[in-house]
Design an enzyme around this catalytic site. Sequence first.
Site, PDB file in Angstrom:
ATOM      1  N   LYS A 178      47.577  -3.026  54.724  1.00  0.00           N
ATOM      2  CA  LYS A 178      48.061  -2.183  55.323  1.00  0.00           C
ATOM      3  C   LYS A 178      46.890  -1.780  56.917  1.00  0.00           C
ATOM      4  CE  LYS A 178      46.424   1.603  53.399  1.00  0.00           C
ATOM      5  NZ  LYS A 178      45.965   1.439  51.939  1.00  0.00           N
TER       6      LYS A 178
ATOM      7  N   ARG B 280      36.805  -8.249  48.282  1.00  0.00           N
ATOM      8  CA  ARG B 280      37.029  -8.293  49.844  1.00  0.00           C
ATOM      9  C   ARG B 280      35.305  -7.796  50.422  1.00  0.00           C
ATOM     10  NH1 ARG B 280      41.306  -3.156  51.984  1.00  0.00           N
ATOM     11  NH2 ARG B 280      39.591  -1.779  50.540  1.00  0.00           N
TER      12      ARG B 280
ATOM     13  N   ARG C 175      32.731  -2.570  49.977  1.00  0.00           N
ATOM     14  CA  ARG C 175      32.904  -1.292  50.106  1.00  0.00           C
ATOM     15  C   ARG C 175      31.997  -0.224  48.885  1.00  0.00           C
ATOM     16  NH1 ARG C 175      38.502  -0.220  52.311  1.00  0.00           N
ATOM     17  NH2 ARG C 175      38.420   1.828  51.217  1.00  0.00           N
TER      18      ARG C 175
ATOM     19  N   ARG D  31      49.059  10.715  53.135  1.00  0.00           N
ATOM     20  CA  ARG D  31      48.849   9.813  51.583  1.00  0.00           C
ATOM     21  C   ARG D  31      49.186  11.325  50.608  1.00  0.00           C
ATOM     22  NH1 ARG D  31      44.153   5.843  52.919  1.00  0.00           N
ATOM     23  NH2 ARG D  31      43.291   5.312  50.720  1.00  0.00           N
TER      24      ARG D  31
HETATM   25  P1  ADP Z   1      42.521   2.106  50.944  1.00  0.00           P
HETATM   26  O1  ADP Z   1      43.349   2.018  51.466  1.00  0.00           O
HETATM   27  O2  ADP Z   1      41.924   0.661  50.826  1.00  0.00           O
HETATM   28  O3  ADP Z   1      41.682   2.727  49.816  1.00  0.00           O
HETATM   29  P2  ADP Z   1      40.917   3.586  52.756  1.00  0.00           P
HETATM   30  O4  ADP Z   1      39.865   2.934  54.246  1.00  0.00           O
HETATM   31  O5  ADP Z   1      42.490   4.030  53.836  1.00  0.00           O
HETATM   32  O6  ADP Z   1      41.302   2.455  52.101  1.00  0.00           O
HETATM   33  O7  ADP Z   1      40.231   4.660  52.626  1.00  0.00           O
HETATM   34  C1  ADP Z   1      39.112   5.116  51.997  1.00  0.00           C
HETATM   35  C2  ADP Z   1      38.501   6.416  51.097  1.00  0.00           C
HETATM   36  O8  ADP Z   1      38.917   7.049  52.731  1.00  0.00           O
HETATM   37  C3  ADP Z   1      39.727   6.762  50.762  1.00  0.00           C
HETATM   38  O9  ADP Z   1      39.790   6.201  48.964  1.00  0.00           O
HETATM   39  C4  ADP Z   1      39.361   8.406  51.000  1.00  0.00           C
HETATM   40  O10 ADP Z   1      38.780   8.969  49.395  1.00  0.00           O
HETATM   41  C5  ADP Z   1      39.855   8.596  52.183  1.00  0.00           C
HETATM   42  N1  ADP Z   1      40.591   8.923  52.633  1.00  0.00           N
HETATM   43  C6  ADP Z   1      41.014   7.431  53.803  1.00  0.00           C
HETATM   44  N2  ADP Z   1      42.490   8.555  54.522  1.00  0.00           N
HETATM   45  C7  ADP Z   1      42.510   9.525  53.120  1.00  0.00           C
HETATM   46  C8  ADP Z   1      44.078  10.841  53.476  1.00  0.00           C
HETATM   47  N3  ADP Z   1      44.710  10.467  54.373  1.00  0.00           N
HETATM   48  N4  ADP Z   1      43.674  12.024  52.844  1.00  0.00           N
HETATM   49  C9  ADP Z   1      42.078  11.956  51.869  1.00  0.00           C
HETATM   50  N5  ADP Z   1      41.600  11.065  51.832  1.00  0.00           N
HETATM   51  C10 ADP Z   1      41.782   9.355  52.513  1.00  0.00           C
END
Ligand code: ADP
Length: 218
Positions: free
Chosen positions: A14, A128, A161, A89
């Site tokens: 994404k 990653r 990460r 999400r």
């Molecule tokens: P990935 O899609 O690889 O899990 P992201 O960078 O999109 O990684 O998100 C990392 C973390 O940030 C998630 O596991 C969550 O804890 C938090 N997060 C990101 N976007 C949201 C969201 N829309 N709602 C709630 N938590 C979020």
Amino acid sequence: MVYIVFLGAPGAGKGTQAASVARKLKLVHIATGDLFRQALERGTELGLAVKSYMEKGVLVPDQITIGMVLERISAPDSGVGAVFDGFPRNLKQAEALDEALARQGKAIDKAVHIGVSEEALLKRLGGRRVCRQCQAPCHVSDSPPRVEGRCDKCGGELYQRPDDSEESIKKRLEVYSDETTPLIDYYRRAGKLLEVAGEGGVEAVGKRIVAALGGERL
Ligand code: ADP
Ligand code: ZN
């Protein structure tokens, strides 16, 4: 003015694809995970508030996340349109986004779902590495950096990460399947869903996305 949502499991690609579409269409790229990680790196109040959730791989509470995104889309630069990456999400976030855009006389135009098998997701996430400075990702074996430990784009330091640990990866995939996959239907019912196969290289997937969006005359 176009508003596009990217859906896909952690590791589906994404972030990379959303950034590239935003660049091509000259839209603002709004990545909630990146915004949270920046806040963490800077040690801001927001960063402190979200740290424990992110490390565990669970969702940050909706109130915090929705508040941050609504603030972001009310900034003047978002008026040109935006690509949402990692948001919404869950259904509550999707509804809040629809309502906020509707108040501005706007709406989500398309939702791109990048589908990748669980086997490929696990492989991608385990290897990653992410740039501390510009957040660009790479992979130790699939797309290794030219200089070990350094970002190809900006020379920044690469790191793993904390939520790319085995335990957090498992949790994030579970959270995705429980809370986020209902959004695929949500956008399908709204007639906005574009399904794209996410296996293969970054460029191949990018071409599929451009073709899917291009066919839509946005
Ligand atoms: P990935 O899609 O690889 O899990 P992201 O960078 O999109 O990684 O998100 C990392 C973390 O940030 C998630 O596991 C969550 O804890 C938090 N997060 C990101 N976007 C949201 C969201 N829309 N709602 C709630 N938590 C979020
Ligand atoms: Zn970088």
